[in-house]
Design a protein around this motif. Structure first.
Motif, short mmCIF file in Angstrom:
data_model
loop_
_atom_site.label_atom_id
_atom_site.label_comp_id
_atom_site.label_asym_id
_atom_site.label_seq_id
_atom_site.Cartn_x
_atom_site.Cartn_y
_atom_site.Cartn_z
N TYR A 108 2.25 1.81 -3.45
CA TYR A 108 1.10 2.80 -4.24
C TYR A 108 0.95 3.93 -3.92
O TYR A 108 0.73 4.97 -4.77
N LEU A 109 1.27 4.42 -2.70
CA LEU A 109 1.23 5.80 -2.26
C LEU A 109 2.51 6.46 -2.72
O LEU A 109 2.32 7.93 -2.44
N ALA A 151 -6.73 13.16 2.13
CA ALA A 151 -5.70 12.29 2.60
C ALA A 151 -6.25 10.86 2.83
O ALA A 151 -5.68 9.78 2.19
N ASP A 197 -7.69 4.30 -1.14
CA ASP A 197 -7.53 3.84 -2.47
C ASP A 197 -6.36 2.97 -2.64
O ASP A 197 -6.17 1.98 -3.18
N SER A 198 -5.02 3.45 -1.96
CA SER A 198 -3.85 2.59 -2.16
C SER A 198 -4.02 1.25 -1.31
O SER A 198 -3.66 0.28 -1.83
N MET A 240 -7.04 9.05 -0.44
CA MET A 240 -5.84 8.33 -1.18
C MET A 240 -5.34 7.07 -0.34
O MET A 240 -5.09 6.22 -1.07
N ILE A 241 -5.27 7.27 0.77
CA ILE A 241 -4.45 6.12 1.58
C ILE A 241 -5.72 4.80 1.38
O ILE A 241 -5.26 3.62 1.11
N LEU A 295 -3.20 4.99 8.15
CA LEU A 295 -2.90 3.69 7.60
C LEU A 295 -4.04 2.76 8.44
O LEU A 295 -4.61 1.83 7.67
N ALA A 316 0.96 -1.10 -0.02
CA ALA A 316 0.12 -0.02 0.09
C ALA A 316 0.96 1.11 -0.05
O ALA A 316 0.64 2.10 -0.61
N LEU A 317 1.88 1.40 0.82
CA LEU A 317 2.74 2.33 0.98
C LEU A 317 3.56 2.52 -0.50
O LEU A 317 3.90 3.63 -0.99
N THR A 336 0.71 9.23 9.45
CA THR A 336 0.26 8.63 8.44
C THR A 336 0.24 7.24 8.74
O THR A 336 -0.85 6.26 8.45
N TYR A 378 5.71 6.04 -1.44
CA TYR A 378 6.68 6.12 -0.37
C TYR A 378 8.01 5.38 -0.64
O TYR A 378 8.92 5.90 -0.14
#
Length: 227
Positions: free
Chosen positions: A21-22, A110, A116-117, A113-114, A37, A18-19, A33, A24
């Motif tokens: 996709y974000l 925010a 979605d990822s 987006m999180i 998450l 997931a990170l 964050t 990171y």
């Protein structure tokens, strides 16, 4: 011909994916964050209904037997070399996840987006688990990696017929819009080849992926293969 519909539960979210996709990469998120998450993952798991539908067909000379769907493109032909069976698979997190993301887009981008990822990572986990379940019925076969409609020259225009073959709208609630995008959005269609003495690489091929030009993994000199 094997076929089935199954519910898939994901108990532990792949936060590392997931990170990625974000965006990171190798960087660690800050404490705020991390809290978001965990919150978004909890809400997603409470909302999602992971489902799969699949059918297994014989494959002869690159053509699916007793099926109206035709395989088109050189990429899929190479991928299925030496395969004599093919798995048609559709997986989804169901419509509730789309609604959850839309609500968060109103209350806070925010979290949207999180979520979605995380959902993008979780649908891949659903597909991984689907593979494990299906392949248990074919212990004597080697298998290819998943190959999605729209990869390389495997045309996305086949989505509607592919879903019809699986009766996906009725069985798991997945359909396709006029732009050939799946609804619910966190859904996947793909094929997996079964055979013997396979020559296809076990790693994903970036050159066949439609996202290669904007892929975060490629910017970091990697690909999305987690093996």
């Amino acid at each position: 011909m094997d076929s089935g519909v199954k519910n898939i539960v994901i108990e532990e979210v792949d936060f590392e994916e997931a990170l990625r996709y974000l965006g990171y990469g190798k960087h660690m998120p800050d404490e705020k964050t991390k809290e978001l998450l965990l919150l978004c993952a909890k809400q997603l798991q409470e909302t999602m209904q992971g489902k799969i539908v699949y059918r297994v067909f014989d494959l002869y000379n690159g053509q699916v037997q007793n099926c109206a769907f035709s395989l088109k493109g050189q990429a899929i032909a190479r991928h299925l070399q030496n395969c004599d069976k093919i798995i048609f698979l559709c997986a989804t997190l169901s419509a509730g996840v789309d609604l959850l993301i839309r609500r968060k887009q109103i209350t806070g981008m925010a979290e949207a987006m999180i979520t979605d990822s995380i959902a993008s990572a979780v649908i891949e986990q659903v597909c991984d688990k689907a593979e494990e379940i299906i392949l248990k019925d074919f212990p004597d076969y080697e298998h290819t990696t998943r190959f999605g409609l729209g990869y390389g020259d495997f045309p996305l225009s086949g989505q509607k017929q592919f879903l019809e073959v699986l009766d996906a709208q009725k069985r798991v609630g997945v359909c396709v819009n006029s732009s050939m995008m799946l609804t619910p959005s966190k859904s996947v269609t793909c094929v997996i080849g079964l055979g013997h003495h396979l020559t296809t690489s076990g790693r994903k091929d970036c050159e066949m992926c439609n996202l290669k030009d904007k892929c975060q993994f490629r910017k970091e000199g990697r690909n999305c293969d987690r093996e």
